[in-house]
Write a protein that holds these residues in place. Structure first.
Motif, mmCIF file in Angstrom:
data_model
loop_
_atom_site.group_PDB
_atom_site.id
_atom_site.type_symbol
_atom_site.label_atom_id
_atom_site.label_comp_id
_atom_site.label_asym_id
_atom_site.label_seq_id
_atom_site.Cartn_x
_atom_site.Cartn_y
_atom_site.Cartn_z
ATOM 1 N N GLY A 37 1.354 6.896 -6.461
ATOM 2 C CA GLY A 37 0.098 7.552 -6.850
ATOM 3 C C GLY A 37 -0.149 8.857 -6.132
ATOM 4 N N SER A 38 0.874 9.361 -5.401
ATOM 5 C CA SER A 38 0.614 10.556 -4.583
ATOM 6 C C SER A 38 0.226 11.752 -5.461
ATOM 7 C CB SER A 38 1.819 10.895 -3.704
ATOM 8 O OG SER A 38 2.917 11.204 -4.529
ATOM 9 N N ALA A 75 0.842 -1.203 0.000
ATOM 10 C CA ALA A 75 0.000 0.000 0.000
ATOM 11 C C ALA A 75 0.874 1.249 0.000
ATOM 12 C CB ALA A 75 -0.926 -0.023 1.205
ATOM 13 N N GLU A 76 1.980 1.188 0.731
ATOM 14 C CA GLU A 76 2.884 2.354 0.777
ATOM 15 C C GLU A 76 3.444 2.658 -0.612
ATOM 16 O OE1 GLU A 76 4.422 1.888 5.402
ATOM 17 O OE2 GLU A 76 5.751 1.251 3.773
ATOM 18 N N VAL A 78 -4.256 9.011 -5.322
ATOM 19 C CA VAL A 78 -4.742 7.635 -5.148
ATOM 20 C C VAL A 78 -5.058 7.358 -3.675
ATOM 21 C CG1 VAL A 78 -3.992 5.222 -5.189
ATOM 22 C CG2 VAL A 78 -3.604 6.680 -7.152
ATOM 23 N N LYS A 79 -6.226 6.744 -3.449
ATOM 24 C CA LYS A 79 -6.593 6.380 -2.081
ATOM 25 C C LYS A 79 -6.507 4.857 -1.916
ATOM 26 C CE LYS A 79 -10.595 8.590 -2.082
ATOM 27 N NZ LYS A 79 -11.955 8.958 -1.737
ATOM 28 N N CYS A 80 -5.854 4.430 -0.831
ATOM 29 C CA CYS A 80 -5.717 2.991 -0.562
ATOM 30 C C CYS A 80 -6.339 2.655 0.786
ATOM 31 C CB CYS A 80 -4.243 2.607 -0.439
ATOM 32 S SG CYS A 80 -3.343 2.662 -1.948
ATOM 33 N N PHE A 119 1.999 1.898 -3.511
ATOM 34 C CA PHE A 119 0.903 2.458 -4.316
ATOM 35 C C PHE A 119 0.731 3.944 -3.991
ATOM 36 C CE2 PHE A 119 -0.680 -1.765 -5.501
ATOM 37 C CZ PHE A 119 -1.216 -1.494 -6.751
ATOM 38 N N GLU A 120 0.779 4.239 -2.694
ATOM 39 C CA GLU A 120 0.568 5.628 -2.294
ATOM 40 C C GLU A 120 1.708 6.513 -2.768
ATOM 41 O OE1 GLU A 120 -0.331 5.045 1.795
ATOM 42 O OE2 GLU A 120 -2.492 4.954 1.386
ATOM 43 N N PRO A 127 -11.967 3.815 -1.365
ATOM 44 C CA PRO A 127 -10.610 3.877 -1.922
ATOM 45 C C PRO A 127 -10.530 3.261 -3.318
ATOM 46 C CG PRO A 127 -10.808 2.084 -0.362
ATOM 47 C CD PRO A 127 -12.108 2.830 -0.291
ATOM 48 N N SER A 186 -12.285 3.384 6.578
ATOM 49 C CA SER A 186 -11.467 3.662 5.385
ATOM 50 C C SER A 186 -12.150 3.108 4.127
ATOM 51 C CB SER A 186 -10.034 3.161 5.546
ATOM 52 O OG SER A 186 -9.986 1.769 5.435
#
Ligand code: AMP
Length: 434
Positions: A100-101, A93-94, A105-107, A96-97, A127, A122
């Motif tokens: 995608g920052s 997830a980190e 992007v929301k995870c 992806f974030e 997300p 969440s």
């Protein structure tokens, strides 16, 4: 195996400008081999089976095509990534974030031993990407109101062979029933089993198989050694190597949860900054221990095979197999914790008289005979007294604070910290690591 004549760039593989810039900002100047092999197919919309050694950049290989497709067609619950361990899920997830920052992007991360209500909150934020372990994801699919993956476009199984073990099979089958058949599927793993082939038949559509390395290889920057040691002096050899390799960031692998705790206490009694991590700890404690290690507060992480898959801590430069894994493929995963992303690393296996058979299986799997770790036996034997004392004290501490398995709020990490403080006063053993 043929070398490409032009160094490839993310752009030349079809990655869009925005994401190529995101890669650059993470310091990814060029794609890694698995990324080169898989990105063109994945960006074309093909299903992928990726066999990539750990540390090869495989998260990027599946995250980039998903993010690019998401940019073209934004929607919540776009992709789901499954991982066998909680730590790996958080790490994915980190990434992806991080990638995608720039595109918002929301995870959501759905892993066990963590408050379900927070996770449900969440999920209510809808997300784009859900990353989780199978059991907890299934739990939310069954019990969390308004959460479904019926519009999912991408499914990723990371460490796919592990996910297809019996322990996950039921949950995975249930999850597959709850997501559309019309989707893209990516399977990634460093080791591949027949079970993956089974899944391949069940779910994949004309997948492209990409392989960034031979099946069971380890990275070239990894130096591997072994040392035959009498079982009763194994601790002494361990302490000797740790002293010789002072300044290294070290992961030690043991077979059982109890021995992670015992060894960490033993090393602490000798003034070393060791911390145990195992499935006995609550998730919060596991993350706490991991963070202490990552932050450099402790430089020795003592763990079970639980931590052997996929974890990315680039600074780890020494892996010690205190116990030899019975399953030789586990060896590949364990030693893959070092020599990551082009860095060098050393893996040393301590082989007792009882483990020779398993060790030979490992040599067979990796297809080479490893050199011996050069230890001066006389120097090792000088450690016997202090190590024996340290072990005795560690045993006493364990006896006074019996296994915390069933207790809440007093996990080993915390115990070990407390015990360290109190034991330090009476500490008379001296091998110094730094
Ligand atoms: P993974 O195999 O996905 O666990 O990635 C291992 C490490 O490689 C992570 O720290 C990534 O940030 C890093 N990485 C991934 N792709 C690249 C790249 N193209 N160039 C440099 N580092 C990378």
């Amino acid at each position: 195996m043929e070398e490409m004549d032009e160094p490839k760039t993310f752009r030349s593989l079809g990655v869009c400008e925005q994401l190529a810039e995101a890669c650059l900002s993470l310091g990814w100047a060029n794609p890694t081999r698995i990324q080169m092999e898989s990105l063109p197919h994945a960006l074309e919309g093909k299903d992928i089976i990726g066999i990539a050694q750990t540390g090869s950049g495989k998260t990027g290989a599946f995250a980039l095509p998903i993010l690019q497709a998401l940019l073209e067609n934004p929607q919540p619950f776009f992709a789901c990534v499954l991982s066998p361990t909680r730590e790996l899920a958080i790490q994915i997830a980190e990434q992806f974030e991080a990638l995608g920052s720039g595109i918002g992007v929301k995870c959501a991360v759905l892993v066990g031993n963590v408050d379900k209500v927070q996770q449900a909150i969440s999920l209510a934020k809808r997300p784009h990407i859900v990353v989780g372990t199978p059991g907890r994801l299934l739990d939310h699919l069954s019990n969390t109101k308004n959460f479904s993956l019926r519009t999912l476009k991408y499914l990723v199984l990371d460490e796919a062979d592990k996910l297809l073990n019996l322990e996950f099979e039921k949950a995975i089958d249930e999850i597959l029933k709850n997501i559309p058949r019309e989707r893209k599927t990516f399977l990634f793993s460093a080791t591949m089993t027949n079970k993956v082939k089974k899944l391949q038949r069940a779910c994949l559509r004309s997948p492209v198989k990409v392989e960034a390395s031979s099946k069971y290889s380890t990275v070239e920057t990894l130096k591997q050694q072994f040392r035959l040691v009498p079982a009763k002096y194994k601790d002494c050899y361990l302490v000797y190597i740790l002293t010789q390799m002072a300044g290294s960031m070290t992961m030690i692998f043991t077979r059982t949860c109890d021995s992670t705790r015992l060894l960490a206490l033993l090393l602490r009694n000798l003034g070393m900054r060791a911390i145990p991590i195992s499935s006995q700890l609550s998730q919060a404690k596991r993350l706490g221990a991991l963070n202490k290690f990552k932050a450099g507060e402790c430089d020795i992480l003592v763990c079970t095979g639980l931590m052997s898959r996929g974890l990315d801590i680039p600074q780890v430069d020494l892996v010690i197999n205190y116990d030899i894994p019975e399953n030789s493929k586990d060896y590949i995963h364990r030693v893959g914790r070092t020599a990551r992303a082009g860095r060098t690393g050393l893996a040393v296996s301590l082989v007792s008289q009882y483990e020779v058979e398993w060790y030979l299986l490992i040599e067979k799997l990796i297809g080479k005979k490893l050199p011996e770790y050069p230890a001066e036996e006389a120097e090792v034997m000088q450690l016997v007294e202090s190590v024996t004392d340290a072990r005795r004290m560690a045993h006493m501490t364990m006896k006074d604070n019996p296994s915390h398995r069933k207790r809440r709020g007093r996990d080993g990490d915390e115990d070990a910290d407390e015990q360290f403080v109190s034991l330090k006063k009476g500490n008379k053993s001296k091998p110094k690591r730094r």
